[in-house]
Design an enzyme around this catalytic site. Sequence first.
Site, PDB file in Angstrom:
ATOM      1  N   TYR A   1      28.414 -26.960  -1.345  1.00 37.10           N
ATOM      2  CA  TYR A   1      29.209 -26.587  -0.404  1.00 37.10           C
ATOM      3  C   TYR A   1      28.301 -26.421   0.953  1.00 37.10           C
ATOM      4  CZ  TYR A   1      33.306 -26.981  -3.123  1.00 37.10           C
ATOM      5  OH  TYR A   1      34.432 -27.473  -3.846  1.00 37.10           O
TER       6      TYR A   1
ATOM      7  N   LYS B   1      26.171 -30.596 -15.443  1.00 35.17           N
ATOM      8  CA  LYS B   1      25.651 -32.013 -15.422  1.00 35.17           C
ATOM      9  C   LYS B   1      24.327 -31.997 -15.472  1.00 35.17           C
ATOM     10  CE  LYS B   1      26.711 -36.288 -15.189  1.00 35.17           C
ATOM     11  NZ  LYS B   1      27.522 -37.021 -16.131  1.00 35.17           N
TER      12      LYS B   1
ATOM     13  N   ASP C   1      31.869 -34.399 -17.017  1.00 42.20           N
ATOM     14  CA  ASP C   1      32.703 -35.716 -17.215  1.00 42.20           C
ATOM     15  C   ASP C   1      33.502 -35.731 -18.480  1.00 42.20           C
ATOM     16  OD1 ASP C   1      30.207 -35.758 -17.735  1.00 42.20           O
ATOM     17  OD2 ASP C   1      29.956 -38.269 -18.235  1.00 42.20           O
TER      18      ASP C   1
ATOM     19  N   ASP D   1      35.959 -26.029  -8.568  1.00 45.50           N
ATOM     20  CA  ASP D   1      37.052 -26.482  -7.783  1.00 45.50           C
ATOM     21  C   ASP D   1      37.728 -27.613  -8.226  1.00 45.50           C
ATOM     22  OD1 ASP D   1      38.488 -26.485  -5.410  1.00 45.50           O
ATOM     23  OD2 ASP D   1      36.890 -27.198  -4.016  1.00 45.50           O
TER      24      ASP D   1
ATOM     25  N   ASP E   1      41.675 -27.289 -10.098  1.00 45.69           N
ATOM     26  CA  ASP E   1      42.767 -28.004  -9.775  1.00 45.69           C
ATOM     27  C   ASP E   1      43.370 -28.998 -11.021  1.00 45.69           C
ATOM     28  OD1 ASP E   1      42.541 -26.928  -7.395  1.00 45.69           O
ATOM     29  OD2 ASP E   1      42.478 -28.886  -6.124  1.00 45.69           O
TER      30      ASP E   1
END
Length: 367
Positions: free
Chosen positions: A139, A192, A225, A249, A253
């Site tokens: 971010y 990851k 993933d 984030d 969702d």
Amino acid sequence: MTDATSPALRLLVLEGDGIGPEIAAATCKVLDAASALFGFALSYERAEIGFSALKNQGTTFPETVLEAAKRTDGVILGPVSHNEYPPAEKGGLNPSGQLRKRLDLYANIRPARSREGFAPRCGKPLDLVMVRENTEGFYSDRSMHLGPGEIMPTPDLAMSFRKVTRQASLRIADSAFALARQRRRKVTAVHKANVLRISDGLFLECVRSVAERYPDVEYEEKIIDAMAALLVRDASVFDVIVTTNMFGDILSDQASEISGSLGLAASLNAGEDHAVAQAQHGSAPDIAGRDLANPASLIGSAAMLLAWLGERRQAPALLQAAQAIEQAIDLTIKAPELRTRDLGGPLGTRAFASCVAANLAEATKAA
């Protein structure tokens, strides 16, 4: 009647943009009903952010807002349209990012659970919590001391910097394991590291070291993933999920939508000394001012804020109020005729909030 021995709360209300003023008003309506029912004094301080502040004060996040957030007990933050703001040098600061970074709100706690009478979108019923690092990562407004975390050396080259620190990784991991001890005692770290070997490697190193201090909590690791696919397949097997900023984030969702709707997704930004209740969803300017928005996400976030304050102050009234608000939301959406339109029902923002407020007493009886 207010109990003189109960805690007195002063909350800062920042309405934000789009549907923000409507769902903030709905949230305050429910909080007022809870304060009357559970006997704690409650008052509000209000300040401008977003487009209204930009128009009147030349910035979307005036410095006076930060000072108000520091002196009040907690913040109710409405959604903001920060994607539409001008550049930062022209006053377009993201209020959410500013509060998270400058109040050191390092933990973004996002529960996702299915509710009785409202089936999950896919898979089995679920009850999980995403514990998302909130102050760094990819971010751009949180990764640099000065300047943005994105640069464009040439018109054809854009670069973004990712910040992962040992301190932030250790404390978000500790938050996740401590929470898991209050739940089903399982933590899943999402990463990851097979590609981001250095940055996610450091994150995993920190989470593993914290896991050693919680031998009573089951620990596992999933690649991002694969995790996205596993949530769709069966999210019920997960309890507490800890991960870095961007991954958290996105996954939160996804999990909230699987559980029923992003409109029900509560969220708390918490640090050592401050906390901000914030809906997971955006400002939805296309339906602003039409009494169509679902306020459940911000109402649930406010309940999380009450619980956070109740735990810190050892205040049973706040803890009971938080639990009752959650149960009142459940009772309301259980009835199809009491749902908002995004959930297939007929109610608007104000009517839904009135139903939740009315169901507080019923929720107390059920408890």
